[in-house]
Design a protein around this motif. Sequence first.
Motif, short mmCIF file in Angstrom:
data_model
loop_
_atom_site.label_atom_id
_atom_site.label_comp_id
_atom_site.label_asym_id
_atom_site.label_seq_id
_atom_site.Cartn_x
_atom_site.Cartn_y
_atom_site.Cartn_z
N ALA A 170 76.38 21.65 82.03
CA ALA A 170 75.67 20.37 82.02
C ALA A 170 74.65 20.36 80.89
CB ALA A 170 74.98 20.15 83.36
N TYR A 171 74.37 19.18 80.36
CA TYR A 171 73.43 19.01 79.25
C TYR A 171 72.20 18.24 79.70
CZ TYR A 171 76.60 20.69 75.60
OH TYR A 171 77.39 21.48 74.80
N THR A 172 71.06 18.57 79.11
CA THR A 172 69.85 17.78 79.31
C THR A 172 69.90 16.57 78.40
OG1 THR A 172 68.54 18.83 77.56
CG2 THR A 172 68.59 19.94 79.71
N ALA A 173 68.99 15.63 78.61
CA ALA A 173 68.93 14.44 77.76
C ALA A 173 68.54 14.78 76.34
CB ALA A 173 67.94 13.44 78.35
N GLU A 174 67.96 15.98 76.14
CA GLU A 174 67.57 16.43 74.80
C GLU A 174 68.71 17.13 74.07
OE1 GLU A 174 65.65 17.17 77.61
OE2 GLU A 174 64.56 15.29 77.17
N GLY A 175 69.85 17.29 74.74
CA GLY A 175 71.00 17.92 74.10
C GLY A 175 71.06 19.42 74.26
N THR A 176 70.19 20.00 75.09
CA THR A 176 70.23 21.43 75.36
C THR A 176 71.00 21.68 76.66
OG1 THR A 176 68.13 21.33 76.56
CG2 THR A 176 68.03 21.81 74.20
N LEU A 177 71.39 22.94 76.88
CA LEU A 177 72.11 23.28 78.10
C LEU A 177 71.15 23.35 79.28
CD1 LEU A 177 74.46 26.10 76.79
CD2 LEU A 177 74.97 23.66 77.02
N VAL A 178 71.56 22.83 80.41
CA VAL A 178 70.77 22.94 81.63
C VAL A 178 70.71 24.41 82.04
CG1 VAL A 178 70.62 22.33 84.07
CG2 VAL A 178 71.35 20.61 82.40
N SER A 179 69.53 24.90 82.38
CA SER A 179 69.37 26.29 82.77
C SER A 179 70.27 26.66 83.93
CB SER A 179 67.91 26.56 83.16
OG SER A 179 67.78 27.83 83.77
N GLN A 195 88.02 15.24 80.92
CA GLN A 195 87.72 13.88 80.48
C GLN A 195 86.42 13.83 79.67
OE1 GLN A 195 89.76 11.23 80.63
NE2 GLN A 195 91.23 12.69 81.50
N ARG A 196 85.43 14.65 80.06
CA ARG A 196 84.19 14.72 79.30
C ARG A 196 84.45 15.21 77.87
NH1 ARG A 196 78.99 15.51 81.51
NH2 ARG A 196 78.66 17.42 80.32
N MET A 197 85.30 16.23 77.76
CA MET A 197 85.57 16.79 76.45
C MET A 197 86.47 15.88 75.62
SD MET A 197 83.77 19.50 76.13
CE MET A 197 82.53 18.53 77.05
N LEU A 198 87.38 15.16 76.25
CA LEU A 198 88.21 14.20 75.51
C LEU A 198 87.33 13.09 74.94
CD1 LEU A 198 90.96 13.17 74.60
CD2 LEU A 198 91.19 12.02 76.83
N ARG A 199 86.36 12.65 75.72
CA ARG A 199 85.42 11.64 75.22
C ARG A 199 84.60 12.19 74.07
NH1 ARG A 199 80.39 8.59 78.39
NH2 ARG A 199 80.11 6.95 76.81
N GLU A 203 84.80 10.17 70.79
CA GLU A 203 83.64 9.31 70.55
C GLU A 203 82.41 10.04 70.03
OE1 GLU A 203 82.79 6.81 73.96
OE2 GLU A 203 84.88 6.95 74.63
N GLY A 204 82.42 11.38 70.11
CA GLY A 204 81.26 12.13 69.65
C GLY A 204 80.05 12.00 70.55
N VAL A 205 80.29 11.78 71.84
CA VAL A 205 79.19 11.64 72.80
C VAL A 205 79.52 12.43 74.06
CG1 VAL A 205 78.48 9.36 71.95
CG2 VAL A 205 80.12 9.54 73.84
N ILE A 206 78.46 12.75 74.81
CA ILE A 206 78.63 13.42 76.10
C ILE A 206 77.56 12.91 77.05
CG2 ILE A 206 77.12 15.40 75.58
CD1 ILE A 206 79.22 17.17 77.02
N GLU A 207 77.88 12.84 78.33
CA GLU A 207 76.92 12.35 79.32
C GLU A 207 75.99 13.49 79.75
OE1 GLU A 207 76.90 10.60 83.87
OE2 GLU A 207 78.54 9.98 82.53
N ALA A 208 74.68 13.22 79.72
CA ALA A 208 73.69 14.20 80.13
C ALA A 208 73.50 14.17 81.64
CB ALA A 208 72.37 13.93 79.42
N GLU A 209 72.74 15.12 82.17
CA GLU A 209 72.56 15.23 83.61
C GLU A 209 71.88 14.01 84.22
OE1 GLU A 209 69.89 18.32 84.81
OE2 GLU A 209 68.52 17.99 83.15
N ASP A 210 71.08 13.29 83.44
CA ASP A 210 70.39 12.11 83.96
C ASP A 210 71.20 10.83 83.78
OD1 ASP A 210 70.24 11.67 81.27
OD2 ASP A 210 68.05 11.45 81.18
#
Length: 257
Positions: A170-179, A195-199, A203-210
């Motif tokens: 999972a990623y934080t909104a800052e683009g770092t990995l969630v601890s 599906q996350r990785m296909l996007r 599209e060059g985007v990923i959904e963060a934990e928030d």
Amino acid sequence: MRAIDLNSDLGESFGAWSMGDDAAILEVVSSANVACGFHAGDPAGILRTLKAAADKGVAIGAHVAYPDLVGFGRRNMDVPSAELTADVIYQIGALQGLARSVGAQVSYVKPHGALYNTIAHDRRQASAVIDALVRLDPALKLVCLANSPLLDWAQQAGLACVSEAFADRAYTAEGTLVSRARPGAVLHDAELIAQRMLRLVNEGVIEAEDGSTIALQADSICVHGDSHGALTIARTLKDCLQHAGVTIRAFSQGQSS
């Protein structure tokens, strides 16, 4: 044609203690980050993994780490710069020797665990790792957390860099990995991960934990070989990407798989 590298951390078994299924993962990935003995791996086991990777035509990288066998390299360490540089040179050199013995070569370096996360933002330790590559072999590519300051620091030193995203983290909104200490840091739903990785590729985007969306450009996607259901995740991800017309190809080679 769209293309992406799939990598995994391998060679991490130690003596009678078994970690992951290297042979099966090597049927899926295009790059293998092979342990160098500091956080995991024994010489005989590392050599077997290198031979298997070479036989499959999978690119090989040195998975360097802090000297932390007990903590699996996931504990933060404040290692002096000169010592860290020497540690990294030592690990790469050992893996290069083992690789040559089976007719293979080490083409890149990917730091492991706590070292990876630390040097993504800590300039002192990052400089020590960069110095190791520059002094040993500047042709070695350095795998870096996508969007991290490390990319600029390494490129300024003349190194070729590879931006990496993590399929099962999972990623934080800052683009770092969630601890890993937090719930939900590691993802296990293979279809969701695919599906996350296909996007990400499309599209060059990923959904963060928030729930926010962050821009993330990646040359390589990591699937952890030691995660629960790692093989299923890797196979599902590869099938999803290839079905969508994405070529799986090592960033360090012109070959596809």
